[in-house]
Scaffold this active site. Structure first.
Site, PDB file in Angstrom:
ATOM      1  N   GLU B  60       0.817  -1.217   0.000  1.00  0.00           N
ATOM      2  CA  GLU B  60       0.000   0.000   0.000  1.00  0.00           C
ATOM      3  C   GLU B  60       0.844   1.258   0.000  1.00  0.00           C
ATOM      4  O   GLU B  60       0.480   2.260  -0.628  1.00  0.00           O
ATOM      5  CB  GLU B  60      -0.956   0.001   1.192  1.00  0.00           C
ATOM      6  CG  GLU B  60      -2.199  -0.840   0.990  1.00  0.00           C
ATOM      7  CD  GLU B  60      -1.937  -2.344   1.077  1.00  0.00           C
ATOM      8  OE1 GLU B  60      -0.852  -2.730   1.584  1.00  0.00           O
ATOM      9  OE2 GLU B  60      -2.799  -3.133   0.634  1.00  0.00           O
ATOM     10  N   HIS B 128      -9.718  -6.021  10.211  1.00  0.00           N
ATOM     11  CA  HIS B 128     -10.250  -5.743   8.876  1.00  0.00           C
ATOM     12  C   HIS B 128     -11.619  -5.080   8.923  1.00  0.00           C
ATOM     13  O   HIS B 128     -12.303  -4.999   7.913  1.00  0.00           O
ATOM     14  CB  HIS B 128     -10.367  -7.044   8.063  1.00  0.00           C
ATOM     15  CG  HIS B 128      -9.055  -7.595   7.647  1.00  0.00           C
ATOM     16  ND1 HIS B 128      -8.128  -8.060   8.543  1.00  0.00           N
ATOM     17  CD2 HIS B 128      -8.492  -7.742   6.422  1.00  0.00           C
ATOM     18  CE1 HIS B 128      -7.062  -8.485   7.900  1.00  0.00           C
ATOM     19  NE2 HIS B 128      -7.245  -8.302   6.602  1.00  0.00           N
TER      20      HIS B 128
END
Lengths: 429, 323
Positions: B60, B128
């Site tokens: 990322e 998550h």
């Protein structure tokens, strides 16, 4: 809990004031809002009102004396309190010590020397305990912000209102109920005031209703704090008159448009263009209002009130006419809703219906300007090299010179005239 | 108007903007050949090719870093982070690069970048299932958009792509299947404008993203009891447009903020503070907040469902506020 009455400041330059006379005597009962003394300054004589209901427990400054602004001139205490003596039977209240309350001594309200046994809850509530917003210590009235605001706007004393919210908090609905109750059951409050009235020594006095009181207070405030200047223009109303006739020919009976509606619509648009007059003087700076809310002065049987047309700059002439009509009707029938008043940013006052040619109006504080409009009259005016008969109207703008100058007033009036002389611009929102 | 899913609305915005401007590129994990983990970018790889829809490694920091560089170099990248949880790895690129470059270079470089990322939950466990919008909305230099409806998603994403500044465009896993009316063809919506989604007079519910739907459902039920809630959808969290909220509070005198994020130091705290400061005199009750239970997200489905304000909780709170 005692509240001090202080020598107020009625202008930037006021350093001291003369207590010309007391309107009440020591020990006398007063209602919140009642005039209790007259103050003389260089500019005017004004009345001081009681900030809370209670009794005058002490007069600290005798009539005729001149004292600096901020000086304590008297004290308002609990209703039952007698003036110079100590409280007769020291109630066996669970007060922290609270020794002899020595009435003449300076007891700053914050310290709250000895709040006399708060309320005696079993008593009838109208014997309003003096507990009120200004006093920060002790028995603070629990009320929501909107309830406080509403109470202040409508002159309701919160200490007499029973709260229905959590923990007894006074909510908007409680104030509304109190307003409604006051409207219907008029005799509820007056008795106390009546009993106090005869004590006023002056010869003939007319008791002032609330609107009159507010008008008096606010106009004095305006004239003593806002340096007014006035600018007058003459406006050719031929086109507007013609358009009005056309509109009213086709409009239903309740949809007629008045000259004043034209003026309000034009003023609102001119303000949107020149916001420097849509402003307030606030604590030494100028606050320009983001919205244009026009107060419309409405004459009542017993006073003057200015309901407010919100966001008038974005409204069509038709919408303004309809809303003004509804507002004026509600004002005359005493059914104004809380949202109809307050938050005005500019006022239009019209005496045209009384065939007044022109006049000057006093600014409605905290607004920065007011437009005074006379009648539309037909008279000869120069047209080219000749003369023709035209419908003309005079409009005078009063402006707070702290907020704006002559040039700004001139530009606004220029725009106002332009709009009224080309009124087709007012038909759209 | 056609009924479209939120997913399709987002894709439509991407496709239209890519067709309109050759500088618009997409990059992210699995956005190309696979069509995106949530099938948002499906078909775009085929249509616009691998040079404009770029599959990246699982990195990322590199995705956002490369996107920032591309934006400075003249492209208009739309970077996808598979979930907002993974933005943590790219926080330095987002907060220290994307948000600040234009400022630090005195305007000589700008970063017309969109970071699309879904937040949400659904048995994805604690790491998550998070909402970090308040973190991003905290940073000057970032724009944070969080639309709740397909219509808003399309219009706002197009505006985000055309913006000259970095935009965090936060979607919601559980909104992708939500259907709504989306007109065919071109339209954009202004960033930084809240909207009243339901008119009412008794209580103002301020909300955004998925909680809009919960709030609307609660308002509908309350309406049967004669309680009319006004529901304001913020749509954009930074810049935060309070006008609709203020107008509403002026009317209702009560405000309830419903968010899906943890409440402590969250969006609701900011909104409550602003209402308290600017609309103090209009209040008839303290400003209230509802949000996620303040613990890490449990995995178990039944526990997970207990984490968020639901219709009943909103109804109960509104009733308490009116008591």
């Amino acid at each position: 809990m005692p509240i001090d009455v202080i020598m107020p400041s009625l202008g930037f330059d006021m350093k001291e004031g003369t207590l010309s006379r007391w309107l009440v005597k020591e020990g006398e009962r007063v209602e919140k809002g009642q005039a209790i003394a007259e103050i003389e300054t260089e500019k005017a004589t004004v009345e001081i009102e009681a900030a809370v209901s209670g009794a005058i427990t002490r007069i600290a400054v005798e009539a005729g004396r001149t004292v600096p602004v901020g000086t304590v001139i008297g004290t308002i205490g609990a209703a039952g309190e007698k003036a110079p003596e100590k409280k007769a039977p020291p109630p066996a209240s669970p007060d922290s010590g609270a020794p002899a309350e020595a009435p003449p001594a300076e007891a700053p309200p914050a310290a709250s020397a000895a709040p006399p046994a708060p309320e005696a809850p079993s008593e009838k509530p109208p014997a309003a305990p003096p507990a009120a917003e200004p006093a920060p210590a002790g028995e603070r009235v629990k009320a929501s912000p909107v309830a406080r605001k509403k109470a202040e706007e409508s002159g309701i004393d919160l200490s007499g209102v029973k709260g229905s919210g959590p923990g007894g908090r006074i909510l908007e609905r409680d104030v509304e109920a109190a307003i409604a109750a006051e409207g219907t059951a008029a005799p509820a409050a007056p008795p106390a005031a009546d009993s106090a009235a005869p004590a006023v020594q002056a010869g003939e006095t007319v008791a002032l209703n609330r609107i009159r009181q507010a008008t008096a207070r606010r106009m004095v405030e305006s004239k003593t704090t806002a340096p007014h200047f006035y600018v007058t223009v003459e406006i050719d109303m031929d086109e507007a008159t013609r358009m009005r006739e056309q509109l009213n020919r086709i409009a239903p009976a309740d949809g007629k448009v008045s000259v004043n509606d034209f003026v309000v619509a034009a003023a609102a648009r001119a303000l949107a263009r020149y916001p420097s007059l849509n402003a307030s003087w606030r604590d030494g700076s100028v606050e320009i209002h983001p919205r244009v809310n026009i107060g419309i002065a409405v004459a009542l049987e017993d006073g003057l009130i200015t309901p407010v047309l919100r966001d008038a700059d974005g409204k069509t002439l038709k919408a303004i006419a309809a809303e003004s009509k509804a507002l004026a009707e509600r004002a005359r029938s005493g059914k104004l809703r809380p949202e109809d008043v307050g938050f005005g940013t500019f006022t239009v006052s019209n005496l045209g219906m009384f065939d007044v040619d022109e006049f000057t109006a006093i600014i409605n504080p905290p607004e920065a300007a007011i437009l005074a409009v006379g009648a539309v009259v037909r008279r000869p005016v120069a047209a080219g090299d000749g003369v023709r008969v035209a419908a003309v109207m005079k409009a005078t703008l009063s402006v707070d010179h702290r907020v704006a100058d002559g040039a700004q007033a001139g530009r606004f009036l220029q725009e106002l005239r332009k709009l009224l002389e080309n009124p087709v611009n007012l038909l759209t929102g | 108007m056609a009924l479209k899913t939120y997913r399709d609305a987002v894709r439509e915005a991407l496709r239209e903007e890519m067709a309109r401007d050759p500088n618009v590129i997409i990059l992210g994990e699995e956005v190309g050949v696979w069509g995106g983990t949530y099938a948002v970018t499906r078909g775009l790889h085929e249509e616009f090719g691998a040079k404009r829809v770029i599959d990246t490694p699982i990195a990322e920091a590199a995705i956002v870093g490369a996107a920032v560089g591309a934006a400075m170099g003249g492209l208009r990248p739309v970077a996808e982070l598979m979930t907002v949880n993974f933005s943590l790895v790219a926080m330095d690129q987002i907060v220290n690069s994307a948000a600040k470059i234009r400022y630090m270079f005195g305007g000589q470089a700008k970063v017309p970048l969109v970071i699309r990322t879904p937040a949400g939950w659904g048995q994805l466990a604690a790491t998550h299932s998070q909402f970090f919008e308040a973190w991003f909305a905290h940073v000057p230099g970032l724009t944070v958009v969080m639309p709740a409806t397909p219509y808003d998603a399309k219009g706002l994403l197009k505006s985000a792509i055309r913006s000259e500044n970095p935009v965090m465009f936060i979607e919601h896993f559980r909104l992708y299947g939500v259907k709504g009316e989306v007109p065919d063809g071109e339209y954009t919506l202004p960033i930084g404008v809240s909207e009243v989604k339901r008119a009412g007079k008794d209580v103002t519910i301020v909300t955004y993203s998925r909680m809009l739907h919960t709030s609307l459902a609660a308002a509908e039920t309350l309406s049967k009891d004669g309680i009319e809630c006004e529901v304001v959808d913020l749509r954009t969290l930074r810049p935060l447009d309070m006008r609709a909220v203020y107008e509403s509070v002026k009317k209702t005198h009560r405000a309830l903020i419903v968010e899906e994020d943890w409440t402590t130091l969250g969006m609701g705290a900011e909104i409550a503070a602003r209402i308290g400061r600017d609309r103090f005199d209009d209040l008839d009750a303290p400003v209230e907040r509802l949000g996620q239970v303040e613990v890490p997200m449990p995995y178990a489905k039944n526990l997970e469902e207990m984490m968020f304000p639901d219709e009943k909780l909103v109804i109960d709170r509104v009733k308490t506020m009116l008591a």
